[in-house]
Design a protein around this motif. Structure first.
Motif, PDB file in Angstrom:
ATOM      1  N   GLN A  85     -34.590 101.429  -3.845  1.00 30.72           N
ATOM      2  CA  GLN A  85     -34.148 102.281  -2.305  1.00 30.72           C
ATOM      3  C   GLN A  85     -33.588 101.862  -1.132  1.00 30.72           C
ATOM      4  OE1 GLN A  85     -38.753 100.878  -1.121  1.00 30.72           O
ATOM      5  NE2 GLN A  85     -38.903 100.195  -3.369  1.00 30.72           N
ATOM      6  N   MET A  86     -32.560 100.698  -1.588  1.00 30.12           N
ATOM      7  CA  MET A  86     -31.971 100.761  -0.752  1.00 30.12           C
ATOM      8  C   MET A  86     -30.623 101.806  -0.719  1.00 30.12           C
ATOM      9  SD  MET A  86     -32.085  96.429  -0.637  1.00 30.12           S
ATOM     10  CE  MET A  86     -30.194  95.708  -0.292  1.00 30.12           C
ATOM     11  N   SER A  87     -30.684 101.989  -2.645  1.00 25.81           N
ATOM     12  CA  SER A  87     -29.364 102.794  -2.555  1.00 25.81           C
ATOM     13  C   SER A  87     -29.063 104.060  -1.546  1.00 25.81           C
ATOM     14  CB  SER A  87     -29.581 103.573  -3.743  1.00 25.81           C
ATOM     15  OG  SER A  87     -28.108 103.920  -4.020  1.00 25.81           O
ATOM     16  N   GLN A  88     -27.171 104.342  -1.215  1.00 26.41           N
ATOM     17  CA  GLN A  88     -28.006 105.450  -0.326  1.00 26.41           C
ATOM     18  C   GLN A  88     -26.325 106.029  -0.593  1.00 26.41           C
ATOM     19  OE1 GLN A  88     -25.853 103.385   2.872  1.00 26.41           O
ATOM     20  NE2 GLN A  88     -27.734 102.394   3.547  1.00 26.41           N
ATOM     21  N   ARG A  89     -25.982 106.162  -2.340  1.00 30.54           N
ATOM     22  CA  ARG A  89     -25.040 107.180  -3.040  1.00 30.54           C
ATOM     23  C   ARG A  89     -25.568 107.026  -4.408  1.00 30.54           C
ATOM     24  NH1 ARG A  89     -21.579 102.851  -1.866  1.00 30.54           N
ATOM     25  NH2 ARG A  89     -21.358 104.351  -0.008  1.00 30.54           N
ATOM     26  N   LEU A  90     -25.660 107.761  -4.747  1.00 33.27           N
ATOM     27  CA  LEU A  90     -25.453 108.376  -6.278  1.00 33.27           C
ATOM     28  C   LEU A  90     -24.936 107.837  -6.923  1.00 33.27           C
ATOM     29  CD1 LEU A  90     -26.920 110.627  -8.762  1.00 33.27           C
ATOM     30  CD2 LEU A  90     -24.180 111.661  -8.546  1.00 33.27           C
TER      31      LEU A  90
END
Length: 235
Positions: A85-90
């Motif tokens: 959920q915190m991830s901002q990139r692939l």
């Protein structure tokens, strides 16, 4: 508001991560200690695998180590879901998805012990492959971010990559150690159980090293990535 929400998710990921690590540590350490107390010199981590320690009717502490693997890994899976959920990139998303599968398979190793032979072998094989992929993706993610705070996850992911790579390439280096050939398709069977047992069983040792390094790797991720004040530096 967005920052506060991110910090809440990071805190939950951190707490679930520590809970899972504690469960794994408690189950494994108690089981190993009890085996040494009961059997003394007859028990050696150089010969007996994690799977054999969790085999019912063979180990008196099987329920402890299997419970630790199952509940600890499920808690770590939840931690990784929050990380997703915190991830901002692939690259980050692929890393967390790969880790989720890795820890689900580790939970399955505890849920389906060696007594349930086929399912246990499948769980071990998925753990080895996706642990390898996760480590490679973590190296890529850390290289992209180039943050000093992620140096420890980078180092441990490199060690995991080497350990799992050594397991998967066992046939290429076994002869140099005087090991006997392994039949085609029997690699993961050989990891969990081997008969007759050599004095030093390298696949078993590597599997133990994988579990310990995976534990330290997730501890480093919890410490350097999920803690709110660290997480802000890592992004």
């Amino acid at each position: 508001m967005i920052i506060n929400k991110t910090e809440k998710i990071a805190r939950l990921a951190y707490l679930f991560g520590l809970l899972g690590l504690f469960g794994l540590f408690l189950g494994i350490v108690i089981s190993v200690l009890v085996e040494y107390i009961q059997y003394g010199d007859k028990y050696s981590l150089l010969q007996f695998s994690l799977s054999e320690l969790g085999t019912y009717n063979r180990s008196s502490t099987a329920i402890l180590i299997n419970g630790g693997l199952f509940f600890g890994s499920l808690s770590l899976t939840m931690s990784c879901i929050f990380g997703l959920q915190m991830s901002q990139r692939l690259s980050g998303g692929l890393l967390w998805l790969s880790l989720i599968i890795t820890f689900i398979s580790l939970a399955a190793i505890g849920l389906f012990p060696l007594n349930v032979h086929h399912l246990h072998i499948q769980a071990v094989s998925i753990y080895i492959y996706f642990g390898f992929f996760s480590a490679a993706l973590c190296i890529i993610e850390c290289a992209i971010k180039r943050k000093a705070a992620l140096s420890m996850p980078f180092i441990f992911s490199g060690i995991i990559l080497l350990i799992h790579g050594a397991i998967l390439s066992h046939e290429y280096w076994r002869e140099s150690l005087g090991a006997k050939p392994i039949s085609d398709g029997m690699l993961f069977q050989a990891i969990v159980s081997q008969s007759p047992k050599p004095e030093v069983w390298w696949l078993s040792i590597l599997f133990w090293c994988s579990i310990v390094t995976m534990w330290l790797w997730m501890l480093s991720i919890c410490r350097w990535y999920f803690l709110p004040h660290r997480q802000m530096k890592a992004n």
